[in-house]
Write a protein that holds these residues in place. Structure first.
Motif, PDB file in Angstrom:
ATOM      1  N   UNK A 105       0.957  -1.279   0.119  1.00 44.73           N
ATOM      2  CA  UNK A 105      -0.080   0.160   0.019  1.00 44.73           C
ATOM      3  C   UNK A 105       0.815   1.193   0.062  1.00 44.73           C
ATOM      4  N   UNK A 106       0.604   2.024  -0.946  1.00 42.92           N
ATOM      5  CA  UNK A 106       1.528   3.191  -1.133  1.00 42.92           C
ATOM      6  C   UNK A 106       1.434   4.219  -0.182  1.00 42.92           C
ATOM      7  N   UNK A 107       2.169   5.384  -0.152  1.00 42.63           N
ATOM      8  CA  UNK A 107       2.104   6.450   0.808  1.00 42.63           C
ATOM      9  C   UNK A 107       0.531   7.184   0.806  1.00 42.63           C
ATOM     10  N   UNK A 108       0.077   7.161   1.821  1.00 44.77           N
ATOM     11  CA  UNK A 108      -1.348   7.770   1.815  1.00 44.77           C
ATOM     12  C   UNK A 108      -2.301   6.949   1.490  1.00 44.77           C
ATOM     13  N   UNK A 109      -2.085   5.664   1.257  1.00 49.79           N
ATOM     14  CA  UNK A 109      -3.017   4.773   0.949  1.00 49.79           C
ATOM     15  C   UNK A 109      -3.307   3.484   1.737  1.00 49.79           C
ATOM     16  N   UNK A 117       3.875  13.069  -3.823  1.00 44.38           N
ATOM     17  CA  UNK A 117       3.540  11.818  -4.443  1.00 44.38           C
ATOM     18  C   UNK A 117       3.899  11.866  -5.872  1.00 44.38           C
ATOM     19  N   UNK A 118       5.013  11.283  -6.480  1.00 37.37           N
ATOM     20  CA  UNK A 118       5.621  11.321  -7.611  1.00 37.37           C
ATOM     21  C   UNK A 118       5.787   9.957  -8.099  1.00 37.37           C
ATOM     22  N   UNK A 119       6.034   9.640  -9.227  1.00 34.75           N
ATOM     23  CA  UNK A 119       6.369   8.241  -9.875  1.00 34.75           C
ATOM     24  C   UNK A 119       7.851   8.030  -9.437  1.00 34.75           C
ATOM     25  N   UNK A 146      -7.704  12.176   9.818  1.00 31.36           N
ATOM     26  CA  UNK A 146      -7.967  13.317   9.313  1.00 31.36           C
ATOM     27  C   UNK A 146      -7.194  13.866   8.061  1.00 31.36           C
ATOM     28  N   UNK A 147      -6.141  13.131   7.375  1.00 32.45           N
ATOM     29  CA  UNK A 147      -5.489  13.349   6.528  1.00 32.45           C
ATOM     30  C   UNK A 147      -5.868  13.334   5.021  1.00 32.45           C
ATOM     31  N   UNK A 148      -6.896  13.141   4.748  1.00 32.65           N
ATOM     32  CA  UNK A 148      -7.468  12.784   3.375  1.00 32.65           C
ATOM     33  C   UNK A 148      -7.275  14.035   2.437  1.00 32.65           C
ATOM     34  N   UNK A 149      -7.592  15.356   2.762  1.00 35.07           N
ATOM     35  CA  UNK A 149      -7.122  16.400   1.823  1.00 35.07           C
ATOM     36  C   UNK A 149      -5.914  16.541   1.331  1.00 35.07           C
ATOM     37  N   UNK A 150      -4.988  16.221   2.408  1.00 29.97           N
ATOM     38  CA  UNK A 150      -3.716  16.261   1.814  1.00 29.97           C
ATOM     39  C   UNK A 150      -3.287  15.192   0.978  1.00 29.97           C
ATOM     40  N   UNK A 151      -3.682  14.183   1.243  1.00 30.24           N
ATOM     41  CA  UNK A 151      -3.445  12.934  -0.002  1.00 30.24           C
ATOM     42  C   UNK A 151      -4.133  13.462  -1.327  1.00 30.24           C
TER      43      UNK A 151
END
Length: 289
Positions: A77-81, A91-93, A183-188
């Motif tokens: 599971x990737x960063x923020x997921x 989040x970049x490739x 609470x971090x959804x917006x940032x993702x």
């Protein structure tokens, strides 16, 4: 394709219940300053599975247990997921590819086959470009190597994307169920919207690849059919067989009547393409090739 718009992301994320499965016990490992969640299932040669944007391991569906019948599958599971924490980093490739490479080092995987879908497919492609020694064979579903390959409708939609399309919707409710920081959804979301604007111009890199690649796409995917054929040709595919020369080790599979979100749902078709490719099996023709 790679980085779904609101309609694409919503369809994927809200389908999680349809793909409920008995999951193995997960673990976390320190990767580039974050705790990355992953699950291991099956036995055999290692196969790393990478999900798409706004997704997680459960929303990848039944393809993971099917692949685990013959492989030792590491689903990340990737960063923020999912259950992997977000960190103060774009989040970049290249970052996602670095995370996979670091994960492999941390868990002791020298090299492996890689299967990525959507955003995960682009990260997998970047991994093969940046760390070719770590990738034996690569399976990419719904990927592109250049922004010019997106469907015009998707290209036109990217500038309209905003966090408000996602925040406060049922997508956020689903995301919170697994997130370490609810609470971090917006940032993702903001990071993923920025990802939509990341320039992709990897033609020379793809042409230089020595890694065998199976390209899978829907015939109504976010990347155009022409783009998928162009990628196949960059990898040496598309020549006539039965003429005495060996076939390219790379392959192209187009799923009929299939949109971007429908690609990952077609487990039997996916498995029917992926498994023979990973096993090095080639259909026999009556000319003996």
């Amino acid at each position: 394709m790679i980085r779904p718009a609101i309609t694409i992301a919503a369809a994927i994320l809200m389908s999680a219940a349809a793909f409920a499965q008995s999951e193995p016990v997960g673990q976390t490992v320190e990767v580039n300053g974050m705790q990355m969640y992953y699950e291991v299932s099956g036995e055999g040669e290692p196969l790393i599975v990478l999900h798409g944007a706004y997704m997680n391991i459960p929303t990848m569906g039944e393809i993971i247990p099917r692949l685990a019948e013959t492989h030792k599958v590491y689903a990340l599971e990737f960063q923020g997921h999912g259950r992997t924490e977000d960190i103060d980093r774009p989040i970049t490739y290249p970052n996602l590819a670095s995370d996979v490479a670091t994960f492999m080092d941390e868990v002791g995987i020298e090299n492996a086959d890689i299967f990525g879908y959507s955003m995960g497919a682009a990260a997998a492609l970047r991994l093969a470009i940046d760390h070719p020694e770590k990738v034996d064979q690569l399976v990419t579903a719904s990927v592109g190597y250049d922004v010019s390959g997106w469907q015009p409708a998707f290209t036109a939609f990217i500038p309209q994307m905003s966090p408000e399309m996602f925040v406060g919707t049922p997508m956020e409710d689903e995301w919170k169920k697994l997130a370490p920081n609810p609470d971090g959804f917006r940032a993702v979301v903001e990071r993923l919207i920025d990802l939509e604007h990341e320039p992709m111009a990897w033609e020379a890199d793809v042409k230089a690849l020595q890694t065998p690649v199976l390209i899978i796409a829907g015939d109504a995917d976010v990347s155009t059919l022409e783009h998928n054929v162009a990628m196949f040709r960059l990898l040496g595919g598309g020549e006539m067989g039965d003429m005495g020369a060996p076939l390219s080790p790379s392959r192209l599979a187009i799923l009929p009547a299939t949109s971007h979100t429908a690609v990952i749902n077609q487990v039997d078709l996916l498995h029917g393409f992926i498994e023979p490719f990973l096993q090095g099996e080639t259909p026999a023709g009556f000319m003996g090739q």
